[in-house]
Design a protein around this motif. Structure first.
Motif, PDB file in Angstrom:
ATOM      1  N   PHE A 207       6.608  16.497  23.691  1.00 11.57           N
ATOM      2  CA  PHE A 207       7.705  17.253  23.097  1.00 11.57           C
ATOM      3  C   PHE A 207       8.024  16.715  21.702  1.00 11.57           C
ATOM      4  O   PHE A 207       7.898  15.522  21.432  1.00 11.57           O
ATOM      5  CB  PHE A 207       8.945  17.273  23.997  1.00 11.57           C
ATOM      6  N   ASN A 208       8.403  17.654  20.834  1.00 11.30           N
ATOM      7  CA  ASN A 208       8.654  17.341  19.436  1.00 11.30           C
ATOM      8  C   ASN A 208      10.119  16.962  19.255  1.00 11.30           C
ATOM      9  O   ASN A 208      11.020  17.778  19.441  1.00 11.30           O
ATOM     10  CB  ASN A 208       8.303  18.553  18.562  1.00 11.30           C
ATOM     11  N   THR A 209      10.348  15.708  18.872  1.00 15.14           N
ATOM     12  CA  THR A 209      11.712  15.199  18.763  1.00 15.14           C
ATOM     13  C   THR A 209      12.454  15.765  17.553  1.00 15.14           C
ATOM     14  O   THR A 209      13.660  15.561  17.412  1.00 15.14           O
ATOM     15  CB  THR A 209      11.711  13.667  18.684  1.00 15.14           C
ATOM     16  N   ALA A 210      11.741  16.486  16.682  1.00 13.89           N
ATOM     17  CA  ALA A 210      12.432  17.155  15.571  1.00 13.89           C
ATOM     18  C   ALA A 210      13.308  18.287  16.086  1.00 13.89           C
ATOM     19  O   ALA A 210      14.265  18.696  15.421  1.00 13.89           O
ATOM     20  CB  ALA A 210      11.410  17.701  14.580  1.00 13.89           C
ATOM     21  N   LYS A 211      13.010  18.769  17.293  1.00 13.96           N
ATOM     22  CA  LYS A 211      13.768  19.885  17.867  1.00 13.96           C
ATOM     23  C   LYS A 211      14.378  19.551  19.218  1.00 13.96           C
ATOM     24  O   LYS A 211      15.435  20.064  19.578  1.00 13.96           O
ATOM     25  CB  LYS A 211      12.829  21.090  18.015  1.00 13.96           C
ATOM     26  N   ILE A 212      13.717  18.691  19.984  1.00 15.02           N
ATOM     27  CA  ILE A 212      14.135  18.420  21.366  1.00 15.02           C
ATOM     28  C   ILE A 212      14.610  16.981  21.490  1.00 15.02           C
ATOM     29  O   ILE A 212      13.906  16.045  21.110  1.00 15.02           O
ATOM     30  CB  ILE A 212      12.983  18.679  22.355  1.00 15.02           C
ATOM     31  N   GLY A 213      15.815  16.798  22.029  1.00 17.87           N
ATOM     32  CA  GLY A 213      16.363  15.463  22.219  1.00 17.87           C
ATOM     33  C   GLY A 213      16.212  14.944  23.632  1.00 17.87           C
ATOM     34  O   GLY A 213      16.162  13.735  23.859  1.00 17.87           O
ATOM     35  N   SER A 239       3.193   1.451  27.425  1.00 18.45           N
ATOM     36  CA  SER A 239       1.975   2.209  27.151  1.00 18.45           C
ATOM     37  C   SER A 239       1.953   3.559  27.871  1.00 18.45           C
ATOM     38  O   SER A 239       1.147   4.418  27.543  1.00 18.45           O
ATOM     39  CB  SER A 239       0.757   1.389  27.601  1.00 18.45           C
ATOM     40  N   ARG A 240       2.854   3.758  28.825  1.00 21.31           N
ATOM     41  CA  ARG A 240       2.776   4.977  29.635  1.00 21.31           C
ATOM     42  C   ARG A 240       3.255   6.221  28.894  1.00 21.31           C
ATOM     43  O   ARG A 240       2.965   7.332  29.302  1.00 21.31           O
ATOM     44  CB  ARG A 240       3.556   4.789  30.930  1.00 21.31           C
ATOM     45  N   TYR A 241       3.988   6.047  27.807  1.00 23.46           N
ATOM     46  CA  TYR A 241       4.283   7.157  26.904  1.00 23.46           C
ATOM     47  C   TYR A 241       4.649   6.572  25.546  1.00 23.46           C
ATOM     48  O   TYR A 241       4.998   5.406  25.441  1.00 23.46           O
ATOM     49  CB  TYR A 241       5.365   8.083  27.451  1.00 23.46           C
ATOM     50  N   SER A 242       4.515   7.369  24.488  1.00 22.40           N
ATOM     51  CA  SER A 242       4.656   6.791  23.159  1.00 22.40           C
ATOM     52  C   SER A 242       5.008   7.865  22.128  1.00 22.40           C
ATOM     53  O   SER A 242       4.972   9.059  22.417  1.00 22.40           O
ATOM     54  CB  SER A 242       3.351   6.103  22.751  1.00 22.40           C
ATOM     55  N   PHE A 243       5.354   7.407  20.926  1.00 22.07           N
ATOM     56  CA  PHE A 243       5.577   8.291  19.784  1.00 22.07           C
ATOM     57  C   PHE A 243       4.252   8.509  19.054  1.00 22.07           C
ATOM     58  O   PHE A 243       3.505   7.563  18.792  1.00 22.07           O
ATOM     59  CB  PHE A 243       6.570   7.672  18.794  1.00 22.07           C
ATOM     60  N   VAL A 244       3.974   9.763  18.693  1.00 15.54           N
ATOM     61  CA  VAL A 244       2.880  10.107  17.789  1.00 15.54           C
ATOM     62  C   VAL A 244       3.483  11.028  16.741  1.00 15.54           C
ATOM     63  O   VAL A 244       3.722  12.207  16.992  1.00 15.54           O
ATOM     64  CB  VAL A 244       1.715  10.803  18.516  1.00 15.54           C
ATOM     65  N   GLY A 245       3.783  10.475  15.574  1.00 13.14           N
ATOM     66  CA  GLY A 245       4.528  11.236  14.583  1.00 13.14           C
ATOM     67  C   GLY A 245       5.926  11.531  15.106  1.00 13.14           C
ATOM     68  O   GLY A 245       6.650  10.623  15.527  1.00 13.14           O
ATOM     69  N   THR A 246       6.303  12.808  15.121  1.00 11.53           N
ATOM     70  CA  THR A 246       7.621  13.198  15.645  1.00 11.53           C
ATOM     71  C   THR A 246       7.548  13.574  17.123  1.00 11.53           C
ATOM     72  O   THR A 246       8.549  13.984  17.701  1.00 11.53           O
ATOM     73  CB  THR A 246       8.185  14.397  14.859  1.00 11.53           C
ATOM     74  N   TRP A 247       6.368  13.422  17.724  1.00  9.09           N
ATOM     75  CA  TRP A 247       6.185  13.807  19.127  1.00  9.09           C
ATOM     76  C   TRP A 247       6.305  12.607  20.054  1.00  9.09           C
ATOM     77  O   TRP A 247       5.808  11.527  19.739  1.00  9.09           O
ATOM     78  CB  TRP A 247       4.812  14.445  19.334  1.00  9.09           C
ATOM     79  N   ILE A 248       6.971  12.801  21.191  1.00 10.94           N
ATOM     80  CA  ILE A 248       6.849  11.855  22.296  1.00 10.94           C
ATOM     81  C   ILE A 248       5.794  12.427  23.227  1.00 10.94           C
ATOM     82  O   ILE A 248       5.871  13.595  23.640  1.00 10.94           O
ATOM     83  CB  ILE A 248       8.178  11.636  23.032  1.00 10.94           C
ATOM     84  N   VAL A 249       4.769  11.629  23.524  1.00 13.27           N
ATOM     85  CA  VAL A 249       3.646  12.096  24.333  1.00 13.27           C
ATOM     86  C   VAL A 249       3.600  11.311  25.645  1.00 13.27           C
ATOM     87  O   VAL A 249       3.753  10.093  25.664  1.00 13.27           O
ATOM     88  CB  VAL A 249       2.312  11.967  23.563  1.00 13.27           C
TER      89      VAL A 249
END
Length: 269
Positions: A207-213, A239-249
């Motif tokens: 999800f893109n944190t620029a739009k979704i909190g 390591s189970r989830y991370s930031f990639v740019g503005t995305w949390i993956v």
């Protein structure tokens, strides 16, 4: 000569057997080396329960049974409205709360929690436009590591637009008897995800944190059952989830075992 052959043949057999055993041992060692142990600390009623998972090279995990694993299993079984939240103490710990009230009380007890609540309130007041319900901001996948993206918007014209998208994630079943917004008559060209049922099929998402909190995953349709929270302003510390740019993956819901292929509704705001 015959005597030499008689002596030589058993020697060859012994060499072949030794080579075969060595090969099997190397394969066994290779398989073992491709496996690793992941530990997850759960915090429940101020008690830390540490459980371990054995993970293979494909990312499949198996819970290692012990007293802590049995305790976690009992907590889930006895609390159908359980709230699960990662990183509330800005570590990789997973916090468990019996219900929304206990979760809210914990957030109110710290400055970090209060900032989360302020953002949630702001986001919820703006949810009426449903604009966050778009693949531009939320991507869902059937497989771990983002395999088989779920088409939950583009081919669906039944109750189209972002409001329709919001309604589809309220109930991810495609059965008409359950009043699902995924369902279309068999002769329709616009059946969501090709008419494929994605209920209990989610394995990874972004999800893109620029739009979704906040993203909340629910075990049952219509926002029922236990739920798992991901907050934008709690950065990933594991390591189970991370930031990639503005995305949390989140590459593997399998990392928390109880969530892989078990999601029936989603909120994203």
């Amino acid at each position: 000569m015959k005597k030499m052959k008689k002596l030589f043949l058993p020697f060859l057999m012994l060499v072949a057997m030794t080579y075969s055993c060595n090969q099997q041992g190397e394969v066994s060692e290779l398989k073992e080396s491709s496996r690793k142990i992941e530990k997850v600390n759960y915090v429940y009623n101020n008690e830390v329960l540490s459980v371990s998972y054995e993970v293979d090279a494909q990312g499949n995990s198996v819970l290692i049974e012990d007293e802590s694993a049995a305790a976690i299993r009992e907590i889930y079984a006895s609390n159908p409205e359980l709230n699960e939240v990662n990183g509330l103490d800005f570590t990789g710990n997973v916090y468990l709360f019996d219900n929304d009230y206990e979760h809210l009380k914990f957030l109110k007890s710290s400055e970090e929690g209060k900032s989360i609540l302020a953002e949630i309130e702001k986001r919820e007041s703006a949810i009426a436009d449903y604009s966050s319900y778009s693949t531009a901001y939320l991507k869902l996948y059937e497989d771990s590591y983002y395999g088989k993206e779920i088409d939950w918007t583009s081919s669906c014209f039944y109750r189209g637009g972002t409001e329709g998208n919001f309604q589809r994630l309220t109930n991810m079943s495609n059965h008409s008897s359950q009043n699902s917004k995924w369902w279309q008559p068999r002769n329709s060209a616009y059946r969501c995800n090709g008419g494929k049922n994605v209920n209990d099929r989610l394995s990874s998402f972004k999800f893109n944190t620029a739009k979704i909190g906040t993203v909340i995953l629910y075990k049952d349709r219509n926002y029922r059952g236990s739920k798992k929270y991901f907050y934008r302003n709690i950065p990933p510390h594991e390591s189970r989830y991370s930031f990639v740019g503005t995305w949390i993956v989140v590459p593997r819901l399998e990392s928390w075992s109880r969530w892989n292929d078990r999601v029936s509704s989603i909120k994203a705001y």
